[in-house]
Scaffold this motif. Structure first.
Motif, PDB file in Angstrom:
ATOM      1  N   ARG A 147     -22.576 108.052  46.087  1.00  0.00           N
ATOM      2  CA  ARG A 147     -21.713 109.237  46.044  1.00  0.00           C
ATOM      3  C   ARG A 147     -20.826 109.231  44.795  1.00  0.00           C
ATOM      4  NH1 ARG A 147     -19.816 113.301  49.392  1.00  0.00           N
ATOM      5  NH2 ARG A 147     -17.585 113.755  49.331  1.00  0.00           N
ATOM      6  N   LYS A 151     -20.466 112.220  41.750  1.00  0.00           N
ATOM      7  CA  LYS A 151     -19.649 113.207  42.464  1.00  0.00           C
ATOM      8  C   LYS A 151     -18.653 113.907  41.551  1.00  0.00           C
ATOM      9  CE  LYS A 151     -18.358 115.360  46.186  1.00  0.00           C
ATOM     10  NZ  LYS A 151     -19.246 116.390  46.790  1.00  0.00           N
ATOM     11  N   GLY A 161     -23.279 113.584  44.011  1.00  0.00           N
ATOM     12  CA  GLY A 161     -22.991 112.649  45.088  1.00  0.00           C
ATOM     13  C   GLY A 161     -24.145 112.355  46.016  1.00  0.00           C
TER      14      GLY A 161
END
Length: 626
Positions: A147, A151, A161
């Motif tokens: 993630r 992200k 992510g």
């Protein structure tokens, strides 16, 4: 809830035992679960997305093998149903489920009883894919969080992510030069859980507020066979993760997955889990904690003999016969030893020279070693040279969590600074840190973002920070691009010279009778290094004659002299003579900024004085004998 119509006998048959979990057998589905003796058990079937079970199928009288109960449902449309079990009156989600429904949104609280097992789709077309089986000395590893890696808003990927987002970054990883990716837990774990569970009390902040997010994924409750649904951009995490692995392999990059097993985890579950991921997902290795996993049993499993197994340590005498050396070193020691010794040497602490030189040459015959200067648990490399103390206030523990021992040095000012002299020193220390890592034997591992100078603002325990503290910013300023170019160049330099990645541990002896030991240590006088407690500098000579990294490279590398000066004042080094009238040239100089620290092949300047060299303070210089 509807009870299954027992008159429809042709829809249910005795199961076929093929291990726990769910198996598709043509148009039929086989369910197998472990149930304590004499306890009632029913298979609960739910129409996809429904809260109430449509049917409960009793599992008494079905296929039974010890505590395992198995039944086969004929013609069940797998894409339309989810399932659980009711055991002794309690609804239980299958611990062997290959997919979990209910946690598709990261950070959303979901009660355990709301989860459902999903039936995995049919066979995946691997197109001939196999694990890469790279020798550990050939690996340059990279540790990341699925993630956090993409992200951030600056990542420039479509599926931020997620597994798909990570796949979009494969060209970046390949250009960087890494050939092994290690991911923190990607299986289904609870990032938000009820405080009714005493094991999860630690997730509650001191002020008694809402539980924090378990961003890292080390959870006491997990579904180890199911990829995390919220890490998928699509509605099929199984397919998406397999596509990622296949694409990594196409680009010559291995995948190692980290698994956290709490103390008390059944050994059978651990063994079945690792075997499943190796066979079903073609992963190249696992990183596991030995206090919760049967490490020695995994190491002796014939199915896993070419799967890399990383852990803190191994009882080698339980694994191998006396003096036996494996043909393929699939075990690797993974702990903070190199990091702690390397950081103290970088910082200029007293009495660290002996420990550092041992770490730098270490590569045991029966297992590899994973070396790193930073990892998720602790400071990033940028924070290592920017903070003297941790700054974990955002974690809600009044800065009491996280390690108090970081062996860091802020170079003169805590945190961000505008002082050019200080910023220059920090960047030089970063270049030194990467040189310490990438010029050592063993397997170097880079923590994601360190190659770009990523900071977590002094947080050394960002386990609960699902935000820009942990997400990697993909900045493209002078600082980031300069350091990135340097790291790329140093990785390429390591790959070009097998003397820094040898397949056997260096002996410090002239066992080839060529006039030079494989590795030797020098100081102000050649062949005599100063290992006194006050010493912070050493010259290390590597003789290319000893290279054994494959027949094509055997004995074909150059001589190298690496001068490490971690002192705050310059030091002189006497240079040993070279064979065949070769000359010492400068290949790397960490005192020069950016990629210019590394000279191009064939453009290395010749030293004017071939007998002595003065290395400035806090500088590493690599000389090549040509």
């Amino acid at each position: 809830m509807k009870k299954w119509d027992k008159n429809i006998q042709h829809d249910i048959k005795e199961g076929i035992l093929q291990g726990q979990g769910v198996r598709k057998l043509g148009e039929d589905i086989c369910f197998t679960v472990a149930v304590p003796d004499k306890k009632a058990c029913s298979l609960l079937l739910y129409k996809k997305g429904r809260k109430e079970a449509e049917a409960a199928i009793p599992m008494e009288g079905t296929g039974q093998y010890g505590d395992l109960r198995s039944l086969l449902v004929k013609g069940l449309p797998a894409d339309r149903y989810e399932y659980n079990y009711e055991i002794d009156g309690q609804v239980v989600t299958d611990p062997y489920a290959c997919r979990i429904a209910g946690r598709e949104s990261f950070g959303k609280a979901v009660k355990e009883e709301e989860l459902r097992g999903r039936i995995c789709p049919g066979a995946f077309d691997w197109e001939g894919d196999r694990p890469l089986r790279l020798p550990c000395e050939e690996v340059v590893a990279y540790a990341a969080h699925v993630r956090g890696f993409t992200k951030h808003s600056t990542s420039k990927v479509k599926a931020k992510g997620t597994f798909a987002g990570l796949k979009e970054k494969i060209p970046y990883l390949k250009e960087l030069g890494i050939n092994q990716l290690e991911l923190m837990p990607v299986y289904e774990f609870s990032e938000l859980a009820s405080m009714d569970n005493p094991e999860l009390k630690k997730y509650a902040p001191l002020d008694g507020g809402e539980p924090r997010i378990n961003y890292w994924g080390y959870s006491p409750k997990a579904y180890y066979f199911a990829p995390k649904a919220s890490y998928a951009a699509s509605d099929n995490p199984v397919q998406e993760l397999k596509e990622l692995i296949k694409e990594l392999h196409r680009n010559g990059i291995e995948l190692v997955l980290e698994f956290y097993f709490p103390k008390g985890t059944k050994a059978s579950l651990v063994l079945n889990c690792i075997r499943y991921w190796v066979v079903e997902y073609h992963i190249d290795g696992v990183h596991i904690n030995r206090d919760g996993a049967p490490v020695e049993a995994l190491a002796q499993d014939p199915l896993l003999s070419h799967t890399k197994i990383f852990s803190e340590s191994f009882a080698l005498d339980e694994i191998y016969e006396e003096k036996a050396v494996p043909a393929f070193r699939n075990l690797a020691e993974y702990n903070d030893g190199f990091m702690l010794d390397g950081r103290r040497f970088l910082k200029g602490d007293e009495g660290r020279l002996t420990a550092f030189t041992w770490r730098a040459r270490r590569s045991p015959a029966r297992h590899g070693v994973i070396n790193y200067m930073a990892n998720h648990n602790g400071f990033t490399l940028m924070d290592l040279v920017s903070y003297d103390e941790k700054h974990n206030e955002a974690n809600g523990e009044a800065n009491r969590d996280g390690s108090n021992v970081n062996y860091s040095w802020n170079c003169g000012e805590e945190g961000p600074s505008r002082k050019k002299r200080l910023l220059k020193l920090r960047m030089q220390q970063l270049r030194n840190a990467f040189a310490i890592l990438l010029l050592s034997q063993g397997t170097p591992l880079i923590y994601a973002g360190d190659e770009r100078g990523n900071s977590q603002s002094g947080n050394n325990n960002a386990w609960c920070q699902d935000n820009e503290i942990s997400w990697i910013p993909w900045k493209t300023g002078k600082t980031e691009t300069g350091l990135l170019a340097y790291v790329k160049g140093l990785i390429a330099f390591r790959k070009a010279h097998p003397v820094f990645r040898q397949s056997r541990e260096l002996q410090m002896t002239d066992y080839l009778s060529c006039g030079y030991p494989d590795v030797s240590y020098h100081g102000k006088q050649a062949w005599f290094a100063d290992f006194e407690n006050y010493s912070r500098s050493v010259g290390i000579l590597y003789a290319g004659s000893y290279v054994e990294a494959g027949t094509e490279e055997k004995g074909k590398d150059d001589f190298f002299y690496v001068a490490y000066n971690m002192h705050w004042m310059p030091h002189e080094y006497a240079l040993p003579g070279l064979p065949e009238e070769a000359l010492w040239r400068v290949a790397v100089d960490t005192g020069i900024e950016g990629a210019d620290s590394i000279y191009q092949e064939g453009q290395e300047p010749v030293l004017e004085d071939q007998r002595m060299i003065t290395v400035p303070e806090r500088t590493i210089m690599v000389l090549i004998g040509k």
